[in-house]
Design a protein around this motif. Structure first.
Motif, mmCIF file in Angstrom:
data_model
loop_
_atom_site.group_PDB
_atom_site.id
_atom_site.type_symbol
_atom_site.label_atom_id
_atom_site.label_comp_id
_atom_site.label_asym_id
_atom_site.label_seq_id
_atom_site.Cartn_x
_atom_site.Cartn_y
_atom_site.Cartn_z
ATOM 1 N N UNK A 43 10.127 8.175 -14.802
ATOM 2 C CA UNK A 43 10.592 6.912 -15.371
ATOM 3 C C UNK A 43 9.924 5.739 -14.674
ATOM 4 N N UNK A 44 9.419 4.808 -15.457
ATOM 5 C CA UNK A 44 8.746 3.625 -14.912
ATOM 6 C C UNK A 44 9.791 2.648 -14.358
ATOM 7 N N UNK A 45 9.410 1.952 -13.290
ATOM 8 C CA UNK A 45 10.299 0.940 -12.724
ATOM 9 C C UNK A 45 9.478 -0.241 -12.229
ATOM 10 N N UNK A 46 10.086 -1.406 -12.201
ATOM 11 C CA UNK A 46 9.392 -2.573 -11.643
ATOM 12 C C UNK A 46 9.584 -2.645 -10.128
ATOM 13 N N UNK A 64 0.843 -1.196 0.000
ATOM 14 C CA UNK A 64 0.000 0.000 0.000
ATOM 15 C C UNK A 64 0.885 1.255 0.000
ATOM 16 N N UNK A 65 0.599 2.173 -0.881
ATOM 17 C CA UNK A 65 1.365 3.417 -0.943
ATOM 18 C C UNK A 65 2.581 3.355 -1.850
ATOM 19 N N UNK A 66 2.863 2.162 -2.421
ATOM 20 C CA UNK A 66 4.050 2.035 -3.274
ATOM 21 C C UNK A 66 3.818 2.673 -4.637
ATOM 22 N N UNK A 67 4.873 3.237 -5.191
ATOM 23 C CA UNK A 67 4.791 3.780 -6.548
ATOM 24 C C UNK A 67 5.817 3.065 -7.422
ATOM 25 N N UNK A 68 5.563 3.084 -8.735
ATOM 26 C CA UNK A 68 6.445 2.406 -9.683
ATOM 27 C C UNK A 68 6.991 3.378 -10.721
#
Ligand SMILES: Nc1ncnc2c1ncn2[C@@H]1O[C@H](COP(=O)(O)OP(=O)(O)OP(=O)(O)O)[C@@H](O)[C@H]1O
Ligand SMILES: [Mg+2]
Length: 117
Positions: A54-57, A45-49
């Protein structure tokens, strides 16, 4: 002297500040950071990617990094108190990294070592 690099939950910052006040630490440096621990693949919960567009896994969570240089003799006391207030039994409570510090200089006065803190 040791530098404690403490990566904590943002909501624990006031508790950490109170602990540092108790030991009369000279100062601290604080940054807001994003990070992950061992659960980097787990959606929390609250994590961003995404970081700066820039997108990240990696699942990044907001944390606060507190850097403080203290006398050697208070280190274990600080660790105990930080664990007492910041350990919630849940993953993501954070970490403390400890580094040796060669010297400290108060620029205004030229005081050095522990006196410079
Ligand atoms: N080995 C590391 N190197 C640098 N920073 C780290 C490291 N481990 C954790 N961090 C930082 O500390 C924050 C909190 O880590 P976290 O408490 O999730 O560690 P963990 O090893 O996954 O432990 P737990 O299983 O209790 O969650 C991370 O978001 C990251 O900013
Ligand atoms: Mg973790």
């Amino acid at each position: 002297m040791k530098e404690l690099v403490m990566i904590i939950r943002p909501e624990k910052l006031e508790d950490v500040k109170a602990i540092l006040d108790e030991i009369h630490c000279g100062g601290m440096t604080l940054s807001t950071v994003m990070g992950c621990g061992t659960q980097k693949g787990t959606v929390m919960e609250g994590a961003v990617n995404e970081i700066k567009g820039f997108k990240t896994t990696i699942n990044l969570l907001p944390k606060v990094k507190v850097e403080v240089v203290v006398e050697d003799k208070v280190v274990e006391d600080v660790i105990t108190k930080i664990r007492e207030t910041c350990a919630t039994d849940n993953v993501g409570d954070g970490k403390i990294f400890i580094k040796n510090v060669e010297d400290a200089i108060r620029i205004r006065t030229g005081e050095r070592g522990v006196k410079g803190l």
